[in-house]
Each structure stands twice: as C-alpha cells, then as structure tokens.
Write an enzyme that holds these catalytic residues in place. Sequence first.
Site, PDB file in Angstrom:
ATOM      1  N   TYR A 174      38.656  46.676  40.649  1.00  0.00           N
ATOM      2  CA  TYR A 174      37.339  45.983  40.817  1.00  0.00           C
ATOM      3  C   TYR A 174      36.756  45.729  39.526  1.00  0.00           C
ATOM      4  CZ  TYR A 174      33.963  49.853  41.069  1.00  0.00           C
ATOM      5  OH  TYR A 174      33.847  51.151  40.482  1.00  0.00           O
ATOM      6  N   CYS A 175      36.067  44.283  39.352  1.00  0.00           N
ATOM      7  CA  CYS A 175      35.329  43.962  38.021  1.00  0.00           C
ATOM      8  C   CYS A 175      34.364  43.603  38.619  1.00  0.00           C
ATOM      9  CB  CYS A 175      36.215  43.510  37.210  1.00  0.00           C
ATOM     10  SG  CYS A 175      36.783  42.237  37.797  1.00  0.00           S
ATOM     11  N   THR A 176      33.427  43.134  37.633  1.00  0.00           N
ATOM     12  CA  THR A 176      32.175  42.177  37.903  1.00  0.00           C
ATOM     13  C   THR A 176      31.991  40.963  38.509  1.00  0.00           C
ATOM     14  OG1 THR A 176      31.480  43.085  35.436  1.00  0.00           O
ATOM     15  CG2 THR A 176      29.696  41.451  36.597  1.00  0.00           C
TER      16      THR A 176
END
Length: 321
Positions: A174-176
């Site tokens: 996951y990331c922003t």
Amino acid sequence: MKPYRVLLYYIYSPIENPEQYREEHHLLCLRLNLLGRIIVAPEGLNGTVSGLTADCEAYMETLKADPRFTGISFKIDESDGHTFQKLHVRVKPEIVHSDLPVDPLRQTGIHLEPEDFRRLKNDPDVVLVDMRSNYEHEVGKFKGAITFDMENLRELPNHVHELDEFRDKKIITYCTGGIKCEKASAYLLSQGFENVYQLHGGIIRYGLETGGEDFDGECYVFDNRVTVPVNHINPVTVSVCYRCGSPTSRMINCASPVCNNHVTLCESCGDAHGGTCTDACKDDPNLRPYDGTGYYGKQTQSYSPIQGFKSRLGQRVEVSI
C-alpha cells in the site's frame, strides 16, 4: 460542504508526445484555475490538484473524455481553499521515480478494492507492506504493517530481502494513492514473490470509502495540509513531538531554512520555539516567520500560474485565458 476539492490521481497509459501534451494540460489547468503538481511522462499521468468544485468536475470530465485516460479514477477530498500555492506541470521520464525495471502495463500485483482490503488485512496469512518513504510512515501506517527505512522507491531493491521470510504469505502493498504500488508490486513479482496484491487507490481511497479502520496516525500528503486524518473508526496517534515527546501527528518543516527538517512538532512546542526542531535552529539569523502551519512554500515574486508555460519551440508565449 466545503467549496474546494482536492483531486489525487494517476494512470499508466502511453503518451506519445509528452511535451506537447504537457502544454495542453497546463493550458487546461489555467482555464479551470487549478493549482497543483502534475507529471506527464511517456508512461502516463500523475497529479494532485486543487480548485473550486465546478472547476474540478470539469477537469475530471475532460480527462475521462480523452481515450487515453478513460480508466482514470480520482480520489476526491474537500477543502476550504486551495491546498497548493502554485501550478507545476512537468515532463519527466516516469510518473513516479523508481528506476525499477518493470512495466505496470504488463504485470503488477492484484488490485484489492478498499472493502476487500479491509476484510483481508487481519488475515494471519496476510502481510501488509508499506511502500512509502520513512518520513511518511513515521506519522501514520496500517496496524502491524512492515515498513522500510528508505527515502524513496528507488531504494526498494535494497530492502526486498527483509520480506524473504514471508514468501509463502500473501503480500499486500500500500501507499498514499496507489501509484507507487503499481511498480513496487510488479518488482516483487519479478523477484519471485507469487502472491502479491496492492491496495487500489491507496490509503486515501481506503479512508474515504471505508472509514480508515486500523490506519494508525495520519496520512502524509504532498500539499499544504502536510498530513490528513484517515481513520474515523479507531484512530490512534503513533508519532511523538520531536522536542518534548508528547503524542502528536502534527508535522512541520523546521523554520530554519538551512535545516528544513521534516519533523512532528506539537502545537505547544511549535509556538514556544518558533517552529524550530532544535535550539541551534532557533538561532538561525534567516529564520522564517512561523505562522503555526510549518509549511513554507518557495517564494517567487510576482508569481502567476502562467509562468512556466512554453511553446514547443522553447519560447515563452503570452497566454490569454
């Protein structure tokens, strides 16, 4: 309902003439009074912009009407005003700088919609992996997630060995906003990991659509807000003040331009120390005035969003909007 919108988006889709499209896109943003940062590359488009609701709606409709971008999706947040001070539309080799030898249009991790991610995240056979930089996950991350001490995605190859013990697990990255995971998950697949997934739309979309359960702290964002709350179900604070050690998710840049350190600083310490992270910084003769936000945009005299626009001949042109 707040009058402004903040749009976060990306799409991997070939752009044959990035320089020409950069000009077209810059003009589009000027016509719609949008501010923000946009990257145009041969592999696609990546941006965050802010503007009045009607202008943002027109912007989204225009992009979706382009055959290259029909699959684009937007993360939409509300704001009281612009979250950017300027408009930058730039051509770069990649829409997220990684130097990873992968092509997300050919192979990437399985996309998980936010609700599917919510159901899977606590499965004992699942490992959550944060693909953001260290200063981002220090202020907020998913409960139990693995994080890397890296400054940017280019350093990912140096940290893949830290996941070796989880090769038999389901890896969910996951990331922003999801963009880094397109390449990060593809890279993990290229390194022999078999069960690789990614949170589609990233932390921001997860918070907007599910309430953000189990995201501890706040999410770092690349605009004037610096961090935003994501979890409205079981929120906790995971970071502490750089000066006094009290719990806080409030992130600033040190008021000393020489330092400019990115740290969490509680409101009391910010006021007491003029937005500086150390006493030595407090003595900087060029200290910037602290306005309580700890955000310092680069100052340019007589700035106009039209600045930076050039013709394909490399000459500055007058633009009438």
